[in-house]
Structure formats: C-alpha cells, structure tokens
Design an enzyme around this catalytic site. Structure first.
Site, PDB file in Angstrom:
ATOM      1  N   ARG A 230       0.836  -1.189   0.000  1.00  0.00           N
ATOM      2  CA  ARG A 230       0.000   0.000   0.000  1.00  0.00           C
ATOM      3  C   ARG A 230       0.875   1.245   0.000  1.00  0.00           C
ATOM      4  O   ARG A 230       1.930   1.267   0.635  1.00  0.00           O
ATOM      5  CB  ARG A 230      -0.901   0.019   1.225  1.00  0.00           C
ATOM      6  CG  ARG A 230      -1.782  -1.207   1.371  1.00  0.00           C
ATOM      7  CD  ARG A 230      -2.509  -1.174   2.703  1.00  0.00           C
ATOM      8  NE  ARG A 230      -3.291  -2.384   2.934  1.00  0.00           N
ATOM      9  CZ  ARG A 230      -3.972  -2.635   4.044  1.00  0.00           C
ATOM     10  NH1 ARG A 230      -3.960  -1.737   5.039  1.00  0.00           N
ATOM     11  NH2 ARG A 230      -4.649  -3.747   4.182  1.00  0.00           N
TER      12      ARG A 230
ATOM     13  N   ASP B 262       0.394   5.469   0.825  1.00  0.00           N
ATOM     14  CA  ASP B 262      -0.531   6.387   1.473  1.00  0.00           C
ATOM     15  C   ASP B 262      -0.973   7.506   0.527  1.00  0.00           C
ATOM     16  O   ASP B 262      -0.446   7.662  -0.582  1.00  0.00           O
ATOM     17  CB  ASP B 262       0.123   7.005   2.714  1.00  0.00           C
ATOM     18  CG  ASP B 262       0.266   6.009   3.859  1.00  0.00           C
ATOM     19  OD1 ASP B 262      -0.464   5.002   3.858  1.00  0.00           O
ATOM     20  OD2 ASP B 262       1.106   6.254   4.742  1.00  0.00           O
TER      21      ASP B 262
ATOM     22  N   TYR C  32      12.360   2.278  -1.641  1.00  0.00           N
ATOM     23  CA  TYR C  32      11.673   3.573  -1.613  1.00  0.00           C
ATOM     24  C   TYR C  32      12.692   4.688  -1.815  1.00  0.00           C
ATOM     25  O   TYR C  32      13.871   4.550  -1.448  1.00  0.00           O
ATOM     26  CB  TYR C  32      10.959   3.789  -0.282  1.00  0.00           C
ATOM     27  CG  TYR C  32       9.645   3.062  -0.147  1.00  0.00           C
ATOM     28  CD1 TYR C  32       8.447   3.689  -0.502  1.00  0.00           C
ATOM     29  CD2 TYR C  32       9.592   1.762   0.334  1.00  0.00           C
ATOM     30  CE1 TYR C  32       7.234   3.024  -0.383  1.00  0.00           C
ATOM     31  CE2 TYR C  32       8.383   1.091   0.457  1.00  0.00           C
ATOM     32  CZ  TYR C  32       7.209   1.735   0.100  1.00  0.00           C
ATOM     33  OH  TYR C  32       6.010   1.070   0.211  1.00  0.00           O
TER      34      TYR C  32
ATOM     35  N   ARG D  89       8.741   7.639   5.835  1.00  0.00           N
ATOM     36  CA  ARG D  89       8.513   9.053   6.113  1.00  0.00           C
ATOM     37  C   ARG D  89       8.933   9.425   7.529  1.00  0.00           C
ATOM     38  O   ARG D  89       9.437  10.531   7.773  1.00  0.00           O
ATOM     39  CB  ARG D  89       7.049   9.398   5.880  1.00  0.00           C
ATOM     40  CG  ARG D  89       6.650   9.379   4.397  1.00  0.00           C
ATOM     41  CD  ARG D  89       5.150   9.460   4.215  1.00  0.00           C
ATOM     42  NE  ARG D  89       4.598  10.651   4.837  1.00  0.00           N
ATOM     43  CZ  ARG D  89       3.306  10.820   5.069  1.00  0.00           C
ATOM     44  NH1 ARG D  89       2.440   9.861   4.768  1.00  0.00           N
ATOM     45  NH2 ARG D  89       2.876  11.939   5.628  1.00  0.00           N
TER      46      ARG D  89
END
Length: 253
Positions: free
Chosen positions: A49, A51, A108, A199
């Site tokens: 997933r 965000d 990422y 994050r």
C-alpha cells in the site's frame, strides 16, 4: 491464469493505493479500467500500500483471468486510465504467485529540493533549510545495524512484528530532468517496510541534518522502539515506491 501488472503513478490526486469507501484510490481506478477492457469484474492485489499523495515509479499487482493475454493489450488499458496512472508491463506467472508475499525486496526513495522548483510541486519536498548531508549519510548507515524499527512505525499499525532487514540506506544528489536542478534523494531498500516507516525515518533524519539531534540521539531513538521518540513524518509528496523485486520477473528493476 494469473497475471502480474507493473504500474507507475503520480499519487497526488489519490487517497493512496487501497480501495476506500469515500475516497478515490489507485487500485479502484485500475480495477475499473481492467474490468471495462476484459468485460468482467477484475480485482487486483497490490505488492503493498502507498498512502495518500505517495507516488510509485514501480508498483506491481496480480489478478486472475481465464484467457491468454499479451502485452498488446497495454495500449488499450492505458487509453482507459487517467494520465497519472500507467500500466507499464504484463507478465503471466504461476497460479500460486502473489504480488505481496513473493516480493523479495522493495526500494523507496524520498526526494527533497532546497530551492523552490515549480516543476516539482507535489513531487518533492521543498526544504529550504541548511542540511549537513554528511551527517545524515552517517546516520542513515546506522539503520543497517538494527532490525527492529518500531520507533518509525505508525502506532496503530496492524503488524505481527516490527522487524525489517534493511539492505541499503543512503543519500545522493540527482539532476531533475526538466529543470536541471539538484534533487537530494534518500534511497532505502529492505525485505519489508512498516506503515509510515520511511517518512518517519526521513523526518527524523532531517532533524539530525539540521543539528537538532546528534547521531547518538538518532541511535537511541532506534533502540527505544517507541514512535513518540522519533520526529514527525516527512510529507507524503516526496515519497516514491521506486522498485519491487521478484525472483521470477527478470525485468523488475
């Protein structure tokens, strides 16, 4: 037959990957396009997933369909999709293959610009404050010494454990292809990631880079296994799912 699709998207307009009742998601848009094209309801399962507002350079999903499909159908699918979502590849795989559970690593990237750039609005964090890149590079290397990252996981994360094996974590400067300006990029690869993990790490590293906390402070945050000890999460606009790797898809980057 089971198929994997390779996807990229700009996440600005979407409430994340996963289908939600009262908001538009990337998954919902893709399922509708495939269902129209293949003339039957299609449900897809993503590799993970993202965000609200998070982007993907490479995301994968799988679905089942009884008839043979070829890559020629990609043109039709992309004609049905909005401009900010692209299906880049189609792969027939084993019926037991799973886009989420068979991934062996994910990467990422988090992108930061320190000079205002109109072309990168919603695509990178504008962070005009002085940063010590050498210090945040050193702090990033400390992550490789640990496996429990509860301090960087959202408190309500539904997970059996907080252990992740990080393979790489580093900063580099890249040139933006449109403006030619420098973009500071944090890249991190692991076997799995916790909800909100990247994050939260970036937000805390930015505190280190501004001299608001030391390397020792950063390491103590990791060891604390307490989300309240880490800094606020960096904004979603700078985060990208950059790649997902599988042992049976050689073209995965």
């Amino acid at each position: 037959m089971r198929y994997f699709i390779e996807i990229s998207y700009k996440g600005t307009a979407y409430a994340g990957w996963q289908i939600q009742k009262n908001a538009l998601s990337v998954q919902e848009v893709i399922e509708k396009a495939l269902s129209v094209s293949l003339r039957e309801p299609i449900s897809i399962v993503g590799s993970g997933r993202t965000d609200t507002g998070v982007h993907a350079l490479q995301q994968f999903a799988h679905f089942d369909y009884a008839s043979p499909l070829s890559s020629q159908i990609l043109k039709n699918w992309n004609a049905l999709l909005p401009k900010d979502i692209t299906i880049c590849g189609l792969y027939q795989v084993s019926q037991k293959a799973h886009s989420r559970f068979d991934a062996i690593s994910r990467t990422y990237q988090y992108r930061i610009v320190q000079n205002k750039n109109s072309f990168l609005q919603d695509l990178a964090l504008y962070f005009p404050y002085k940063l010590n890149v050498e210090i945040i590079q050193e702090a990033s290397r400390l992550l490789l010494n640990y496996e429990d990252f509860e301090s960087f996981s959202k408190i309500k994360a539904n997970t059996p454990h907080f252990k992740c094996k990080i393979y790489e974590a580093f900063w580099q400067v890249q040139k933006d292809l449109v403006s030619g300006k420098d973009v500071l990029v944090f890249q991190i690869s692991a076997n799995r990631f916790l909800w909100g993990m990247v994050r939260a790490i970036v937000g805390t590293l930015l505190e280190v880079g501004q001299g608001k906390m030391s390397l020792s402070d950063f390491e103590q945050i990791i060891q604390a296994r307490n989300r309240s000890k880490a800094s606020a999460a960096a904004p979603a606009c700078g985060l990208y799912l950059a790649s997902v790797k599988y042992p049976f898809i050689l073209s995965s980057t």
